[in-house]
Write a protein that holds these residues in place. Structure first.
Motif: not given
Length: 484
Positions: A444-453, A469-484
């Motif tokens: 899942t994208a949530d698991e990917a986010y936890e690895l990056i975080a 369809s994979a929905g990762l564009r929202f993951l990209g936003d989330r990673i960027a926001e976490a690092n802003s």
């Protein structure tokens, strides 16, 4: 939209105009003029707009007729008489048609015809059609930016390029419109031909023929035949703008009666780029136009592959009489291709996220990875977060495997693959030898986010890439926001 009476609209839609007693009491007559925006989404309807109730795969637009009326619609287009079920509650006219999608096409065809007929030789509407396996939306946006400085220009929002989105865009034309930039996509043979017959291009642009949507098309040869539809009906007075570097596109020159203007990186291209230098801030290149004209372009859109889109837009604009200085100034004003398309998102501690997860094909995935490898500093950690490339059909396993091996060969430091449909990327990277990097698979994208975080280095360069369809564009936003 044009000022049209209800009778004229019904005729254009090839439907039956129905004015209920409640609508008549509200003041509607066959001669009432309507000029609102046409849409199939009731949430976008405002005062005076036209709502088209379209049946979809998962829902039926007829369920939203009353909300559209409540929002201010002055006309509804339906496939069954709405008043028969709801009686006097329908206080606006309706046009009853056999098929809403086909009716939209008929309506768009008539509006384009009227706008073209309204202009003289100098001001007549020019239609530019753009197709290709990749790059349509970026090229459309670039050309729109160039042309809107020279006259009223209509272009689709987002990727509105199918049998619904294209006519909705065409229906935004007014009598003062100078240019229509029509992005024309397809998922099967005959679809581009259908769009062209609504608005035949004066300039037809073909960017490339690749494996995007190959599963839907049934193979690369069918994709080629479908994209060729863009130029087959052009007349000798029209222009085909073709990519000289793509052999499949170059072969279309034999299939068209139109003049051909080549663009690309090869010396044989009349519109070409030279002296290319790519950095994390964008790409610098020299734009060469016919007649020996040249100028340096400092292009902020990331990725060398977007140079081809810029060249296609420049070629079309040049044909339409725009000077090189105006072309360059417009190109340099564009800071991103589109939301979620090679969108550079800066963050704290020098972390950079490239969010390119709106669309993905084997060609665009490879181009994004090569861009990361090209712009990364020698001491900079690179991470690729990759998801499924959809609509590849029988090519899916092979092409995902190829991407996994490319990650290794480009020496990307870390690979995170998201979702079962993309697992072949992870397996291929693990099986490829001589790589000091790390490959991880998550569901899942949530698991990917936890690895990056949990593990992001200062200055890291992170690419997020997948099909929509994979929905990762929202993951990209989330990673960027976490690092802003």
């Amino acid at each position: 939209m044009l000022d049209l009476t209800l009778t004229e609209i019904a005729e254009a839609l090839q439907g039956e105009l129905v004015i209920t007693a409640a609508a008549a009491e509200a003041g509607f007559t066959p001669g009432t003029v309507v000029n609102g925006t046409v849409d199939t989404d009731s949430r976008l309807i405002g005062q005076g707009d036209i709502f088209v109730a379209k049946r979809g795969e998962f829902d039926d637009g007829h369920r939203f007729v009353e909300p559209a009326i409540a929002a201010g619609a002055s006309l509804v287009v339906v496939e069954k008489p709405f008043a028969a079920e709801h009686g006097a509650t329908l206080a606006v006219p309706q046009v009853v048609v056999d098929d809403s999608v086909l009716a939209l096409g008929h309506f768009a065809t008539e509006v384009v015809r009227r706008v073209r007929a309204a202009g003289d030789a100098e001001t007549r509407l020019k239609v530019i059609g753009i197709t290709g396996s990749n790059g349509k939306t970026t090229t459309k946006n670039l050309l729109h930016t160039i042309l809107e400085r020279h006259g009223e220009t209509v272009a689709p929002r987002d990727s509105f390029n199918n049998e619904v989105g294209a006519p909705l865009t065409m229906l935004k034309l007014t009598e003062s419109s100078r240019y229509l930039v029509a992005e024309m996509g397809a998922s099967g043979k005959g679809e581009i031909t259908r769009l062209i017959r609504m608005a035949k291009p004066d300039v037809g642009v073909v960017l490339m023929v690749g494996l995007a949507h190959a599963g839907e098309f049934g193979g690369i040869e069918t994709t080629l035949a479908t994209k060729t539809e863009m130029v087959q009906d052009l007349e000798p007075s029209d222009l085909a703008v073709l990519n000289i570097d793509d052999p499949r596109v170059a072969g279309m020159a034999e299939k068209t009666a139109a003049r051909v203007l080549w663009f690309g990186l090869s010396d044989g291209a009349a519109v070409r780029a030279g002296d290319i230098e790519a950095t994390a801030a964008g790409t610098s290149f020299t734009l060469h136009l016919p007649g020996g004209q040249s100028r340096t372009v400092r292009f902020a859109v990331l990725g060398e592959h977007h140079i081809m889109n810029a060249l296609a837009a420049a070629a079309a604009a040049h044909e339409l009489g725009v000077g090189i200085d105006d072309i360059v100034d417009a190109l340099e004003s564009v800071v991103r291709a589109e939301r979620w398309r090679m969108e550079v998102m800066g963050g704290a501690n020098g972390v950079t996220v490239i969010n390119d997860a709106y669309n993905a094909s084997p060609d665009s995935m490879a181009a994004a990875l090569k861009t990361v490898a090209l712009i990364a500093r020698p001491d900079q950690r690179t991470t690729a977060v990759l998801g499924e490339m959809s609509e590849l059909g029988p090519y899916a396993t092979e092409e995902h495997d190829r991407i996994g091996r490319l990650v290794v060969r480009l020496n990307i430091n870390r690979l995170i693959v998201v979702g079962e449909a993309a697992r072949a990327i992870h397996l291929a990277a693990e099986h490829e030898g001589s790589w000091g990097g790390e490959a991880v698979f998550v569901e899942t994208a949530d698991e990917a986010y936890e690895l990056i975080a949990a593990d992001t280095e200062p200055g890291e360069l992170i690419l997020v890439k997948s099909s929509n369809s994979a929905g990762l564009r929202f993951l990209g936003d989330r990673i960027a926001e976490a690092n802003s």
